[in-house]
Design an enzyme around this catalytic site. Structure first.
Site, short mmCIF file in Angstrom:
data_model
loop_
_atom_site.label_atom_id
_atom_site.label_comp_id
_atom_site.label_asym_id
_atom_site.label_seq_id
_atom_site.Cartn_x
_atom_site.Cartn_y
_atom_site.Cartn_z
N HIS A 122 0.84 -1.19 0.00
CA HIS A 122 0.00 0.00 0.00
C HIS A 122 0.88 1.24 0.00
O HIS A 122 2.10 1.14 0.04
CB HIS A 122 -0.94 -0.02 1.21
CG HIS A 122 -2.08 -0.98 1.06
ND1 HIS A 122 -3.03 -0.84 0.07
CD2 HIS A 122 -2.40 -2.11 1.72
CE1 HIS A 122 -3.89 -1.83 0.14
NE2 HIS A 122 -3.53 -2.63 1.15
N ASP A 152 -0.05 6.82 -3.56
CA ASP A 152 -1.36 6.53 -4.18
C ASP A 152 -1.76 7.61 -5.18
O ASP A 152 -2.16 7.32 -6.30
CB ASP A 152 -2.44 6.46 -3.10
CG ASP A 152 -2.57 5.08 -2.51
OD1 ASP A 152 -3.45 4.88 -1.66
OD2 ASP A 152 -1.78 4.20 -2.90
C1 LIG Z 1 -3.80 3.16 1.26
C2 LIG Z 1 -4.57 2.59 0.10
C3 LIG Z 1 -5.46 1.42 0.56
C4 LIG Z 1 -6.90 1.67 0.21
C5 LIG Z 1 -7.66 2.27 1.38
C6 LIG Z 1 -9.17 2.05 1.36
C7 LIG Z 1 -9.77 2.51 0.03
C8 LIG Z 1 -9.56 0.57 1.67
C9 LIG Z 1 -8.74 -0.03 2.83
C10 LIG Z 1 -9.68 -1.05 3.56
C11 LIG Z 1 -10.92 -1.09 2.67
C12 LIG Z 1 -12.23 -1.55 3.33
C13 LIG Z 1 -12.06 -3.01 3.89
O1 LIG Z 1 -11.49 -3.88 2.91
C14 LIG Z 1 -13.42 -3.57 4.38
C15 LIG Z 1 -14.59 -3.42 3.38
C16 LIG Z 1 -14.46 -4.51 2.27
C17 LIG Z 1 -15.66 -4.41 1.26
O2 LIG Z 1 -15.52 -5.35 0.22
C18 LIG Z 1 -15.64 -2.98 0.64
C19 LIG Z 1 -15.79 -1.94 1.74
C20 LIG Z 1 -14.70 -1.99 2.82
C21 LIG Z 1 -15.15 -1.10 3.92
C22 LIG Z 1 -13.33 -1.54 2.22
C23 LIG Z 1 -13.40 -0.09 1.61
C24 LIG Z 1 -12.05 0.39 1.08
O3 LIG Z 1 -11.64 -0.43 0.01
C25 LIG Z 1 -10.99 0.36 2.17
C26 LIG Z 1 -11.29 1.35 3.25
C27 LIG Z 1 -3.64 2.08 -0.98
O4 LIG Z 1 -2.45 2.05 -0.83
S1 LIG Z 1 -4.36 1.51 -2.43
C28 LIG Z 1 -2.99 0.97 -3.43
C29 LIG Z 1 -2.89 -0.53 -3.36
N1 LIG Z 1 -1.87 -1.03 -4.27
C30 LIG Z 1 -2.05 -1.04 -5.62
O5 LIG Z 1 -3.06 -0.66 -6.14
C31 LIG Z 1 -0.89 -1.60 -6.43
C32 LIG Z 1 -1.39 -2.58 -7.52
N2 LIG Z 1 -2.30 -3.55 -6.98
C33 LIG Z 1 -1.87 -4.58 -6.19
O6 LIG Z 1 -0.71 -4.72 -5.85
C34 LIG Z 1 -2.96 -5.53 -5.73
O7 LIG Z 1 -4.12 -5.32 -6.49
C35 LIG Z 1 -3.32 -5.34 -4.23
C36 LIG Z 1 -3.78 -3.92 -3.98
C37 LIG Z 1 -2.11 -5.69 -3.37
C38 LIG Z 1 -4.48 -6.29 -3.92
O8 LIG Z 1 -4.04 -7.62 -4.19
P1 LIG Z 1 -5.12 -8.73 -4.42
O9 LIG Z 1 -4.46 -10.04 -4.21
O10 LIG Z 1 -6.35 -8.42 -3.63
O11 LIG Z 1 -5.57 -8.55 -5.96
P2 LIG Z 1 -4.71 -8.74 -7.28
O12 LIG Z 1 -3.54 -9.63 -7.03
O13 LIG Z 1 -4.47 -7.40 -7.88
O14 LIG Z 1 -5.70 -9.55 -8.26
C39 LIG Z 1 -7.00 -9.06 -8.50
C40 LIG Z 1 -7.85 -10.31 -8.46
O15 LIG Z 1 -9.20 -9.91 -8.61
C41 LIG Z 1 -9.74 -10.55 -9.74
N3 LIG Z 1 -10.72 -9.65 -10.34
C42 LIG Z 1 -10.54 -8.35 -10.69
N4 LIG Z 1 -11.67 -7.86 -11.22
C43 LIG Z 1 -12.56 -8.87 -11.19
C44 LIG Z 1 -13.93 -8.99 -11.63
N5 LIG Z 1 -14.57 -7.97 -12.19
N6 LIG Z 1 -14.55 -10.18 -11.47
C45 LIG Z 1 -13.90 -11.21 -10.90
N7 LIG Z 1 -12.60 -11.19 -10.46
C46 LIG Z 1 -11.97 -10.01 -10.63
C47 LIG Z 1 -8.57 -10.83 -10.63
O16 LIG Z 1 -8.86 -11.83 -11.56
C48 LIG Z 1 -7.53 -11.25 -9.63
O17 LIG Z 1 -7.82 -12.57 -9.24
P3 LIG Z 1 -6.62 -13.57 -8.83
O18 LIG Z 1 -6.06 -13.03 -7.55
O19 LIG Z 1 -7.29 -14.90 -8.70
O20 LIG Z 1 -5.63 -13.51 -9.97
#
Ligand SMILES: C[C@H](CCC[C@@H](C)[C@H]1CC[C@H]2[C@@H]3[C@H](O)C[C@@H]4C[C@H](O)CC[C@]4(C)[C@H]3C[C@H](O)[C@]12C)C(=O)SCCNC(=O)CCNC(=O)[C@H](O)C(C)(C)COP(=O)(O)OP(=O)(O)OC[C@H]1O[C@@H](n2cnc3c(N)ncnc32)[C@H](O)[C@@H]1OP(=O)(O)O
Length: 381
Positions: A122, A152
């Site tokens: 993050h 971010d």
């Molecule tokens: C400081 C910020 C952090 C964000 C702050 C707030 C916005 C959020 C923090 C806590 C959240 C709340 C909490 O989670 C509880 C609730 C959950 C609820 O679901 C929603 C409401 C919540 C209250 C929620 C609300 C907010 O989200 C919060 C308050 C940052 O620093 S953000 C920057 C993060 N880093 C990056 O963006 C760098 C690039 N990305 C990554 O490195 C990764 O994506 C990351 C962020 C590490 C996540 O890794 P993850 O393993 O989860 O995902 P990925 O490896 O990227 O793979 C994505 C998988 O999802 C599949 N997918 C995507 N789209 C779809 C779709 N349409 N249908 C189906 N599947 C989908 C994709 O195929 C991938 O699947 P696989 O893992 O199987 O390959």
């Protein structure tokens, strides 16, 4: 608007990509956000002006639909970990083959290469890796991240939007799309180039929090006023510092020299004492209209009504009454026109977008199984 006619597919991400998408939408791009079908609520609070199509990218049909949308678009913006898009058959090789004009923006923390490329993280992690976090924080305190602003947003979402506009401009000459590799580590560091480029003039020679611009200098700091509010002081140049002392009713002859670093703690003590004798508004009456570089530290709610910001319309109120900053910068002839309507519900535009992009009626019906999820933005914490 400057980006009118540009079609963007934004894959729903956490914070940086939504910010990038909002910037593009504010300046006229058509931004279609691809949401998951099973999300209880969207986390995109930067969704103004976007449309939402809900697709299950775990299904081959969902991937095929996304591919068709991307191939007919100018930009695809993906916020996932390295390799995720390739796994779905939506990597650059797949999409650029069918649409050589596509601008493929990849917004990650560590970039598409390097030992951390596949690691989760993050903002604070990326800022730490950029070298900037080591410089942020008060003297004798631990490094302190300025919320999730630097990686971010500054080094991530904004840098990505900049890259997309550069690629669009280049494509207007070459006719070719390209891949944009946005690493938030590098984006944040690039924003902080000054911190490296100014080392030679000794701006950062002292430990964290003891330098001219990081809280060390008493004439570049904040001070508490008698009503518990704060003012910011940025009187660096001697002519502005002179006006600061005048406003504080301090005689320079009674004080150490401005640039006597060893005397900065004593000078800060004096300023702290004097600023505590009047309210923030009283200091405003003394310093407004001068070059003493003293301003009120305004809260998120106060900024709207401050005369300077009000006259410029620096903050807007949307149809739901939510206040937020207006887009920047202001272009004289083709300014941004941010949407003031409510944000899209998840999947709200699936039907209309698929119809517009040439899908058959029966295909669309298949995707309409998604129930429009009314967006309820509950307090999270
Ligand atoms: C400081 C910020 C952090 C964000 C702050 C707030 C916005 C959020 C923090 C806590 C959240 C709340 C909490 O989670 C509880 C609730 C959950 C609820 O679901 C929603 C409401 C919540 C209250 C929620 C609300 C907010 O989200 C919060 C308050 C940052 O620093 S953000 C920057 C993060 N880093 C990056 O963006 C760098 C690039 N990305 C990554 O490195 C990764 O994506 C990351 C962020 C590490 C996540 O890794 P993850 O393993 O989860 O995902 P990925 O490896 O990227 O793979 C994505 C998988 O999802 C599949 N997918 C995507 N789209 C779809 C779709 N349409 N249908 C189906 N599947 C989908 C994709 O195929 C991938 O699947 P696989 O893992 O199987 O390959």
């Amino acid at each position: 608007m400057a980006l009118a006619g540009v079609r963007v597919i934004e894959l729903a991400g956490l914070a940086p990509a939504p910010f990038c998408g909002m910037i593009l939408a504010d300046f006229g791009a058509r931004v279609i956000r691809i949401d998951r079908t099973k999300m209880a609520m969207t986390v995109d609070t930067q969704a103004r002006g976007k449309q939402s199509v809900a697709l299950n990218l775990k299904s081959p049909k969902g991937v095929a639909v996304l591919k068709k949308l991307c191939v007919q678009s100018d930009v695809v913006l993906e916020p996932y970990r390295k390799g995720v898009m390739e796994k779905m058959g939506l990597g650059p090789d797949d999409l650029l083959k069918e649409n050589p004009r596509l601008i493929y923006a990849r917004l990650t923390g560590y970039g598409q290469s390097g030992s951390y490329a596949k690691a989760a993280g993050h903002d604070i992690n990326y800022l730490a890796m950029s070298g900037l976090l080591s410089m942020l924080g008060r003297s004798s305190e631990k490094p302190h991240a300025p919320m999730n602003l630097m990686a971010d947003f500054a080094g991530g979402g904004l840098m990505c939007a900049f890259g997309i506009v550069l690629a669009l401009l280049e494509r207007s000459r070459s006719g070719q799309g390209q891949i944009i590799d946005v690493s938030m580590v590098e984006g944040a560091a690039y924003v902080g180039s000054f911190m490296w480029k100014s080392r030679s003039i000794g701006l950062w020679n002292h430990p964290r929090g003891e330098n001219l611009l990081d809280g060390g200098a008493p004439f570049y700091d904040t001070y508490r006023t008698s009503d518990g509010k704060y003012v910011a002081v940025g009187a660096i140049e001697p002519q502005f510092y002179q006006q600061l002392l005048q406003g504080l009713d301090l005689d320079p002859a009674d004080l150490p020299s401005q640039m006597s670093v060893s005397d900065w703690p004593k000078l800060r003590h004096t300023f702290t004492h004097v600023f505590a004798t009047k309210t923030r508004a009283e200091w405003g009456q003394i310093f407004d209209g001068t070059d003493a570089c003293v301003t009120p530290v305004l809260s998120q709610d106060e900024v709207v009504s401050h005369p300077h910001n009000r006259v410029r319309g620096s903050f807007l109120k949307d149809a739901q009454g939510e206040i937020s900053p207006r887009p920047a910068p202001v272009l004289s002839r083709s300014p941004a026109e941010p949407s003031l309507s409510r944000d899209p519900f998840i999947g709200e535009h699936t039907h209309s977008v698929l119809q517009e992009y040439g899908f058959e009626k029966d295909q669309i019906e298949e995707f309409l199984s998604v129930v429009y999820v009314k967006k309820t933005r509950k307090k999270i914490f």
